[in-house]
Design a protein around this motif. Structure first.
Motif, PDB file in Angstrom:
ATOM      1  N   PHE A   1       0.807  -1.221   0.000  1.00 38.98           N
ATOM      2  CA  PHE A   1       0.000   0.000   0.000  1.00 38.98           C
ATOM      3  C   PHE A   1       0.844   1.277   0.000  1.00 38.98           C
ATOM      4  N   GLY A   2       2.162   1.147  -0.071  1.00 38.23           N
ATOM      5  CA  GLY A   2       3.022   2.323  -0.016  1.00 38.23           C
ATOM      6  C   GLY A   2       3.466   2.618   1.404  1.00 38.23           C
ATOM      7  N   ARG A   3       4.331   3.605   1.539  1.00 43.86           N
ATOM      8  CA  ARG A   3       4.917   3.913   2.855  1.00 43.86           C
ATOM      9  C   ARG A   3       4.045   4.846   3.689  1.00 43.86           C
ATOM     10  N   ARG A   4       3.339   5.724   3.017  1.00 41.91           N
ATOM     11  CA  ARG A   4       2.668   6.819   3.721  1.00 41.91           C
ATOM     12  C   ARG A   4       1.508   6.355   4.609  1.00 41.91           C
ATOM     13  N   LEU A   5       0.592   5.555   4.060  1.00 35.70           N
ATOM     14  CA  LEU A   5      -0.583   5.149   4.838  1.00 35.70           C
ATOM     15  C   LEU A   5      -0.227   4.312   6.064  1.00 35.70           C
ATOM     16  N   PRO A   6       0.623   3.280   5.937  1.00 35.57           N
ATOM     17  CA  PRO A   6       1.015   2.542   7.153  1.00 35.57           C
ATOM     18  C   PRO A   6       1.727   3.423   8.171  1.00 35.57           C
ATOM     19  N   LEU A   7       2.498   4.398   7.691  1.00 35.15           N
ATOM     20  CA  LEU A   7       3.205   5.299   8.598  1.00 35.15           C
ATOM     21  C   LEU A   7       2.220   6.173   9.367  1.00 35.15           C
ATOM     22  N   LEU A   8       1.242   6.717   8.680  1.00 39.38           N
ATOM     23  CA  LEU A   8       0.224   7.528   9.349  1.00 39.38           C
ATOM     24  C   LEU A   8      -0.547   6.691  10.374  1.00 39.38           C
ATOM     25  N   PHE A   9      -0.873   5.466   9.998  1.00 33.36           N
ATOM     26  CA  PHE A   9      -1.580   4.585  10.933  1.00 33.36           C
ATOM     27  C   PHE A   9      -0.726   4.316  12.168  1.00 33.36           C
ATOM     28  N   GLY A  10       0.547   3.962  11.953  1.00 27.76           N
ATOM     29  CA  GLY A  10       1.417   3.614  13.067  1.00 27.76           C
ATOM     30  C   GLY A  10       1.644   4.775  14.017  1.00 27.76           C
ATOM     31  N   VAL A  11       1.919   5.953  13.477  1.00 29.10           N
ATOM     32  CA  VAL A  11       2.155   7.121  14.327  1.00 29.10           C
ATOM     33  C   VAL A  11       0.880   7.501  15.083  1.00 29.10           C
ATOM     34  N   GLY A  12      -0.259   7.397  14.414  1.00 32.06           N
ATOM     35  CA  GLY A  12      -1.525   7.657  15.096  1.00 32.06           C
ATOM     36  C   GLY A  12      -1.778   6.672  16.218  1.00 32.06           C
ATOM     37  N   LEU A  13      -1.473   5.403  15.967  1.00 28.52           N
ATOM     38  CA  LEU A  13      -1.653   4.378  16.994  1.00 28.52           C
ATOM     39  C   LEU A  13      -0.740   4.639  18.191  1.00 28.52           C
ATOM     40  N   PHE A  14       0.487   5.052  17.909  1.00 32.61           N
ATOM     41  CA  PHE A  14       1.427   5.373  18.990  1.00 32.61           C
ATOM     42  C   PHE A  14       0.883   6.514  19.850  1.00 32.61           C
ATOM     43  N   THR A  15       0.291   7.516  19.203  1.00 30.94           N
ATOM     44  CA  THR A  15      -0.258   8.654  19.938  1.00 30.94           C
ATOM     45  C   THR A  15      -1.372   8.212  20.880  1.00 30.94           C
ATOM     46  N   LEU A  16      -2.320   7.435  20.368  1.00 35.38           N
ATOM     47  CA  LEU A  16      -3.433   6.978  21.189  1.00 35.38           C
ATOM     48  C   LEU A  16      -2.958   6.063  22.320  1.00 35.38           C
ATOM     49  N   ALA A  17      -2.013   5.182  22.009  1.00 33.70           N
ATOM     50  CA  ALA A  17      -1.506   4.269  23.033  1.00 33.70           C
ATOM     51  C   ALA A  17      -0.738   5.019  24.117  1.00 33.70           C
ATOM     52  N   SER A  18      -0.050   6.098  23.742  1.00 28.07           N
ATOM     53  CA  SER A  18       0.661   6.901  24.736  1.00 28.07           C
ATOM     54  C   SER A  18      -0.317   7.545  25.716  1.00 28.07           C
TER      55      SER A  18
ATOM     56  N   ASP B   1      -1.695  -3.834  34.662  1.00 31.64           N
ATOM     57  CA  ASP B   1      -2.053  -4.688  33.526  1.00 31.64           C
ATOM     58  C   ASP B   1      -2.475  -3.859  32.315  1.00 31.64           C
ATOM     59  N   THR B   2      -3.216  -2.808  32.557  1.00 38.01           N
ATOM     60  CA  THR B   2      -3.616  -1.922  31.462  1.00 38.01           C
ATOM     61  C   THR B   2      -2.403  -1.237  30.858  1.00 38.01           C
ATOM     62  N   LEU B   3      -1.473  -0.830  31.716  1.00 37.08           N
ATOM     63  CA  LEU B   3      -0.259  -0.182  31.223  1.00 37.08           C
ATOM     64  C   LEU B   3       0.564  -1.133  30.367  1.00 37.08           C
ATOM     65  N   ILE B   4       0.654  -2.382  30.783  1.00 34.47           N
ATOM     66  CA  ILE B   4       1.403  -3.377  30.000  1.00 34.47           C
ATOM     67  C   ILE B   4       0.781  -3.534  28.620  1.00 34.47           C
ATOM     68  N   ALA B   5      -0.544  -3.655  28.568  1.00 34.38           N
ATOM     69  CA  ALA B   5      -1.230  -3.798  27.281  1.00 34.38           C
ATOM     70  C   ALA B   5      -1.047  -2.552  26.421  1.00 34.38           C
ATOM     71  N   ALA B   6      -1.124  -1.380  27.034  1.00 31.02           N
ATOM     72  CA  ALA B   6      -0.962  -0.136  26.287  1.00 31.02           C
ATOM     73  C   ALA B   6       0.459   0.000  25.751  1.00 31.02           C
ATOM     74  N   ARG B   7       1.444  -0.452  26.508  1.00 25.97           N
ATOM     75  CA  ARG B   7       2.832  -0.397  26.042  1.00 25.97           C
ATOM     76  C   ARG B   7       3.036  -1.313  24.834  1.00 25.97           C
ATOM     77  N   PHE B   8       2.391  -2.461  24.839  1.00 21.07           N
ATOM     78  CA  PHE B   8       2.477  -3.375  23.705  1.00 21.07           C
ATOM     79  C   PHE B   8       1.910  -2.708  22.453  1.00 21.07           C
ATOM     80  N   VAL B   9       0.745  -2.085  22.589  1.00 20.35           N
ATOM     81  CA  VAL B   9       0.117  -1.396  21.451  1.00 20.35           C
ATOM     82  C   VAL B   9       0.965  -0.198  21.024  1.00 20.35           C
TER      83      VAL B   9
END
Length: 391
Positions: free
Chosen positions: A66-83, A93-101
């Motif tokens: 799918f190219g580099r841009r879309l997966p990158l946007l998804f990953g960075v967005g996921l990192f933001t929400l997980a943070s 336990d919630t912190l452990i799961a959030a760190r994994f995500v």
């Protein structure tokens, strides 16, 4: 590649070290907040490492399809929400799961920044850009623990994850506005169903695996140093804990300096030549370090000189090995970057664990693993050169 893109890619590459080193000073406060001990808090670090290992392999085929841009946007967005989830975690336990995500999101920047460089640059140019990215990779371990300690003491441990969320949100905006798709339109997009076969073909590519492991095993020596140096410096030689960061920072500064010198030397000599010389510096300095350690010196300074040389040489080994491994991968650059990152991370984690297994109350386990990495690095580099000549 212009300065703006290099800065964005440098920030994306920093996700890994920032998310690890930034919150280390918060372990005591987190243990107190969750009414537990520090070893249990350390499981959040293990969860992050597991997420890195799994996530890197997932992003590679997706980026090639799918190219580099879309997966990158998804990953960075996921990192933001997980943070944010980490900052407001009600229990461990919630912190452990959030760190994994969080790791699943953060590794997108690590994998795709290498793929984007490979899309836009040849081997020599890639080595130059990777050397420039080493500046960020070297600064993060120096600055992150210091800033993390300040935040914990002044605001609380949750602030660390809020700052990470703010940082990643800024990166998300930067990628959206300033990082266009780099995968050329004329390159055939590999289907996701062929991901397994793609990885098998890369595993059969001896030159690729050789360069990936040359860099990975060298970095494993640094992980051994990171794992063993707190005990060696603080417990064994009595360095005050508040001064440990300075010693750590001096070695990181050497790493940064050599990476920048490497970028300049590439204009006259190719990455293969520089890599071939740097691995011998790594081996010799590691052997000297082990020999000095075996003599059980009373003072620390005799160890610091060869250790500085050894860690500094990584500023030449890491960018050149990465550039040579990624050269010519084209539409497979995403998968190649993912496999290289996963291999390097696995070897490095194993080296860090080996230091703990061999622990005997001296500095020998740390220096032994570093010197063994030096022997392996030279051996793999020599074999890779032979395979490349036969290809």
């Amino acid at each position: 590649m212009n300065l703006r893109m290099v800065l964005i890619l440098g920030a994306l590459s920093a996700f890994g070290p920032l998310a690890i080193d930034f919150y280390l000073p918060a372990f005591p406060a987190m243990a107190q907040a969750f009414a537990t001990d520090e070893p249990h808090v350390q499981t959040t670090l293990a969860a992050y490492f597991l997420g890195l290992a799994i996530g890197q392999l997932a992003y590679g085929p997706v980026a090639d399809r799918f190219g580099r841009r879309l997966p990158l946007l998804f990953g960075v967005g996921l990192f933001t929400l997980a943070s944010l989830a980490c900052a407001y975690a009600p229990n461990l336990d919630t912190l452990i799961a959030a760190r994994f995500v969080q790791a699943l999101g953060g590794c997108a920047g690590m994998v795709l920044s290498r793929a984007i460089v490979s899309d836009r640059c040849d081997a020599v140019q890639s080595a130059k850009v990777f050397s420039q990215l080493m500046l960020v990779m070297g600064l993060a371990p120096i600055l992150a623990p210091m800033l993390g300690g300040l935040l914990v003491n002044s605001v609380g441990w949750q602030s660390i994850f809020l700052v990470l969320a703010l940082f990643s949100a800024s990166c998300l905006l930067a990628v959206t506005l300033g990082l266009p798709e780099s995968l050329p339109a004329h390159i055939a997009r590999a289907p996701l169903s062929g991901a397994g076969g793609q990885y098998l073909r890369l595993l059969r590519d001896r030159v690729f695996i050789g360069h990936a492991l040359t860099g990975g095993v060298a970095i494993a020596g640094m992980f051994a140093y990171i794992a063993g140096s707190p005990y060696v410096f603080i417990r064994l030689y009595g360095v005050p804990a508040e001064h440990y960061g300075w010693l750590f920072g001096i070695n990181a500064a050497g790493f940064i300096l050599v990476a920048q010198v490497n970028a300049r030397l590439l204009t006259r000599r190719g990455p293969a030549v520089l890599l071939g010389k740097a691995v011998w510096v790594y081996l010799v300095s590691g052997a000297v370090l082990l020999a000095i350690t075996a003599l059980r010196p009373v003072q620390l300074w005799p160890l610091l000189v060869p250790l500085f040389v050894c860690i500094s040489s990584l500023g030449c080994i890491a960018p050149n090995a990465s550039a040579l491994a990624m050269a010519g991968k084209g539409g497979r650059a995403g998968s190649a970057s993912a496999l290289m990152g996963s291999l390097q991370f696995s070897v490095a984690a194993g080296a860090a664990a080996l230091v703990g297994v061999l622990a005997d109350g001296s500095a020998v386990p740390m220096t032994l693993v570093i010197s063994l990495c030096g022997v392996l690095v030279v051996t793999i580099a020599l074999c890779t050169r032979r395979w490349q000549a036969l290809a």
